[in-house]
Write a protein that holds these residues in place. Structure first.
Motif, PDB file in Angstrom:
ATOM      1  N   ASN A   1       0.841  -1.196   0.000  1.00  0.00           N
ATOM      2  CA  ASN A   1       0.000   0.000   0.000  1.00  0.00           C
ATOM      3  C   ASN A   1       0.879   1.250   0.000  1.00  0.00           C
ATOM      4  N   TYR A   2       0.363   2.278  -0.620  1.00  0.00           N
ATOM      5  CA  TYR A   2       1.146   3.489  -0.850  1.00  0.00           C
ATOM      6  C   TYR A   2       0.390   4.693  -0.277  1.00  0.00           C
ATOM      7  N   GLY A   3       1.121   5.645   0.259  1.00  0.00           N
ATOM      8  CA  GLY A   3       0.513   6.886   0.751  1.00  0.00           C
ATOM      9  C   GLY A   3       1.488   8.038   0.596  1.00  0.00           C
ATOM     10  N   ASN A   4       0.956   9.222   0.397  1.00  0.00           N
ATOM     11  CA  ASN A   4       1.822  10.403   0.341  1.00  0.00           C
ATOM     12  C   ASN A   4       1.097  11.590   0.964  1.00  0.00           C
ATOM     13  N   ALA A   5       1.870  12.601   1.315  1.00  0.00           N
ATOM     14  CA  ALA A   5       1.310  13.813   1.906  1.00  0.00           C
ATOM     15  C   ALA A   5       2.205  14.989   1.544  1.00  0.00           C
ATOM     16  N   THR A   6       1.579  16.120   1.410  1.00  0.00           N
ATOM     17  CA  THR A   6       2.314  17.365   1.168  1.00  0.00           C
ATOM     18  C   THR A   6       1.947  18.344   2.271  1.00  0.00           C
ATOM     19  N   VAL A   7       2.963  18.962   2.836  1.00  0.00           N
ATOM     20  CA  VAL A   7       2.766  19.925   3.917  1.00  0.00           C
ATOM     21  C   VAL A   7       3.207  21.296   3.419  1.00  0.00           C
ATOM     22  N   LEU A   8       2.327  22.296   3.590  1.00  0.00           N
ATOM     23  CA  LEU A   8       2.656  23.672   3.234  1.00  0.00           C
ATOM     24  C   LEU A   8       2.821  24.490   4.506  1.00  0.00           C
ATOM     25  N   GLY A   9       3.769  25.393   4.488  1.00  0.00           N
ATOM     26  CA  GLY A   9       4.002  26.251   5.644  1.00  0.00           C
ATOM     27  C   GLY A   9       4.635  27.558   5.207  1.00  0.00           C
ATOM     28  N   GLN A  10       4.998  28.374   6.183  1.00  0.00           N
ATOM     29  CA  GLN A  10       5.675  29.625   5.901  1.00  0.00           C
ATOM     30  C   GLN A  10       6.939  29.720   6.722  1.00  0.00           C
ATOM     31  N   ARG A  11       7.911  30.408   6.131  1.00  0.00           N
ATOM     32  CA  ARG A  11       9.143  30.686   6.855  1.00  0.00           C
ATOM     33  C   ARG A  11       9.472  32.152   6.640  1.00  0.00           C
ATOM     34  N   SER A  12      10.212  32.695   7.561  1.00  0.00           N
ATOM     35  CA  SER A  12      10.612  34.090   7.468  1.00  0.00           C
ATOM     36  C   SER A  12      12.036  34.154   6.924  1.00  0.00           C
ATOM     37  N   GLN A  13      12.239  34.964   5.890  1.00  0.00           N
ATOM     38  CA  GLN A  13      13.553  35.101   5.257  1.00  0.00           C
ATOM     39  C   GLN A  13      14.020  36.542   5.426  1.00  0.00           C
ATOM     40  N   GLY A  14      15.118  36.738   6.134  1.00  0.00           N
ATOM     41  CA  GLY A  14      15.669  38.071   6.320  1.00  0.00           C
ATOM     42  C   GLY A  14      16.316  38.588   5.041  1.00  0.00           C
ATOM     43  N   PHE A  15      16.322  39.909   4.870  1.00  0.00           N
ATOM     44  CA  PHE A  15      16.937  40.504   3.686  1.00  0.00           C
ATOM     45  C   PHE A  15      17.337  41.945   3.969  1.00  0.00           C
ATOM     46  N   ALA A  16      18.257  42.440   3.180  1.00  0.00           N
ATOM     47  CA  ALA A  16      18.642  43.854   3.169  1.00  0.00           C
ATOM     48  C   ALA A  16      18.425  44.355   1.748  1.00  0.00           C
ATOM     49  N   ASP A  17      17.834  45.528   1.602  1.00  0.00           N
ATOM     50  CA  ASP A  17      17.508  46.042   0.274  1.00  0.00           C
ATOM     51  C   ASP A  17      17.227  47.532   0.383  1.00  0.00           C
ATOM     52  N   GLN A  18      16.771  48.110  -0.694  1.00  0.00           N
ATOM     53  CA  GLN A  18      16.363  49.504  -0.674  1.00  0.00           C
ATOM     54  C   GLN A  18      15.009  49.670  -1.346  1.00  0.00           C
ATOM     55  N   VAL A  19      14.360  50.773  -1.019  1.00  0.00           N
ATOM     56  CA  VAL A  19      13.068  51.136  -1.563  1.00  0.00           C
ATOM     57  C   VAL A  19      13.220  52.509  -2.190  1.00  0.00           C
ATOM     58  N   ARG A  20      12.545  52.727  -3.313  1.00  0.00           N
ATOM     59  CA  ARG A  20      12.504  54.061  -3.914  1.00  0.00           C
ATOM     60  C   ARG A  20      11.065  54.528  -3.952  1.00  0.00           C
ATOM     61  N   LEU A  21      10.859  55.800  -3.630  1.00  0.00           N
ATOM     62  CA  LEU A  21       9.534  56.407  -3.632  1.00  0.00           C
ATOM     63  C   LEU A  21       9.524  57.623  -4.540  1.00  0.00           C
ATOM     64  N   ARG A  22       8.453  57.771  -5.275  1.00  0.00           N
ATOM     65  CA  ARG A  22       8.215  58.988  -6.051  1.00  0.00           C
ATOM     66  C   ARG A  22       6.840  59.488  -5.637  1.00  0.00           C
ATOM     67  N   LEU A  23       6.827  60.561  -4.856  1.00  0.00           N
ATOM     68  CA  LEU A  23       5.580  61.117  -4.348  1.00  0.00           C
ATOM     69  C   LEU A  23       5.253  62.388  -5.104  1.00  0.00           C
ATOM     70  N   ASP A  24       4.105  62.396  -5.740  1.00  0.00           N
ATOM     71  CA  ASP A  24       3.574  63.588  -6.385  1.00  0.00           C
ATOM     72  C   ASP A  24       2.057  63.504  -6.343  1.00  0.00           C
ATOM     73  N   ASP A  25       1.401  64.560  -6.745  1.00  0.00           N
ATOM     74  CA  ASP A  25      -0.063  64.577  -6.675  1.00  0.00           C
ATOM     75  C   ASP A  25      -0.715  63.748  -7.767  1.00  0.00           C
ATOM     76  N   ASP A  26      -0.029  63.529  -8.887  1.00  0.00           N
ATOM     77  CA  ASP A  26      -0.633  62.852 -10.027  1.00  0.00           C
ATOM     78  C   ASP A  26      -0.521  61.335  -9.983  1.00  0.00           C
ATOM     79  N   ASP A  27       0.675  60.820  -9.666  1.00  0.00           N
ATOM     80  CA  ASP A  27       0.914  59.388  -9.792  1.00  0.00           C
ATOM     81  C   ASP A  27       1.969  58.916  -8.779  1.00  0.00           C
ATOM     82  N   PRO A  28       1.641  58.897  -7.473  1.00  0.00           N
ATOM     83  CA  PRO A  28       2.624  58.453  -6.484  1.00  0.00           C
ATOM     84  C   PRO A  28       2.911  56.959  -6.637  1.00  0.00           C
ATOM     85  N   ARG A  29       4.212  56.597  -6.584  1.00  0.00           N
ATOM     86  CA  ARG A  29       4.622  55.201  -6.801  1.00  0.00           C
ATOM     87  C   ARG A  29       5.759  54.807  -5.867  1.00  0.00           C
ATOM     88  N   ILE A  30       5.949  53.485  -5.756  1.00  0.00           N
ATOM     89  CA  ILE A  30       7.023  52.921  -4.947  1.00  0.00           C
ATOM     90  C   ILE A  30       7.635  51.739  -5.676  1.00  0.00           C
TER      91      ILE A  30
END
Length: 157
Positions: free
Chosen positions: A50-79
Motif C-alpha cells: 500500500n502506498y501513501g503520500n502527503a504534502t505539507v505547506l508552511g511559511q518561513r521568514s527570510q531576512g533581507f537587506a535592500d532599498q526602496v525608492r519612492l516617487r511622491l507627487d499629486d498625479d501618480d505616487p509610486r514605490i
C-alpha cells in the motif's frame, strides 16, 4: 465660516507639503523579513504494497537587506518595493507600484501599496526622522530615507 477657511487651509497645506517642486523622490536603505511559502512531501509504503503520500505547506521568514525608492507627487505616487517581498502574481509597471489612499500629514505620510488584488501592504513614512516602514502579508521592511533629485544626482557608475 472661519472654521471652513481653517479646514481648507489645513487641506491645502497637507497636499502642498509633498514637495515645493511638485515631486518628492526618496531612496530608503534598510531591511526586513519576507514571508516565504515552503512545502515538503512524504511518501511511504507498507509491507503489503500500500502506498501513501502527503504534502505539507508552511511559511518561513527570510531576512533581507535592500532599498526602496519612492516617487511622491499629486498625479501618480509610486514605490519600488524590495523584490523578495513581491508575490509571484503581482501588478506593477517596470517594478513600480501605485500608492493608494495617500495621506500627507504634518508628521507622516501614509499609504497602501497596490501589489495585487489581495496584497496591499501599508506604508508609513516619518517626515521628521526619515524612517520608513512597510508591513503586509508578504513581510515587513524598515529603513531610513533620504531625498534625492533624479535629474541632478550624479550616478555612481
Amino acid at each position: 465660516m472661519r472654521h471652513l477657511i481653517y479646514a481648507l487651509s489645513i487641506v491645502g497645506f497637507s497636499t502642498a507639503a509633498v514637495a515645493q517642486d511638485g515631486e518628492l523622490n526618496l531612496v530608503c536603505a534598510g531591511g526586513g523579513s519576507a514571508n516565504k511559502v515552503t512545502s515538503g512531501s512524504v511518501q511511504a509504503w507498507d509491507s503489503n504494497g500500500n502506498y501513501g503520500n502527503a504534502t505539507v505547506l508552511g511559511q518561513r521568514s527570510q531576512g533581507f537587506a535592500d532599498q526602496v525608492r519612492l516617487r511622491l507627487d499629486d498625479d501618480d505616487p509610486r514605490i519600488r518595493m524590495p523584490r523578495t517581498m513581491l508575490p509571484a502574481i503581482r501588478g506593477g509597471e517596470d517594478g513600480w507600484f501605485k500608492l493608494k489612499n495617500v495621506e500627507y500629514g504634518e508628521g507622516e505620510i501614509t499609504a497602501s501599496i497596490a501589489v495585487n488584488l489581495f496584497n496591499n501592504p501599508k506604508l508609513r513614512l516619518d517626515r521628521y526622522t526619515g524612517a520608513i516602514s512597510i508591513s503586509g502579508k508578504a513581510g515587513d521592511f524598515t529603513g531610513e530615507c533620504q531625498k534625492f533629485n533624479p535629474q541632478s544626482t550624479e550616478r555612481a557608475f
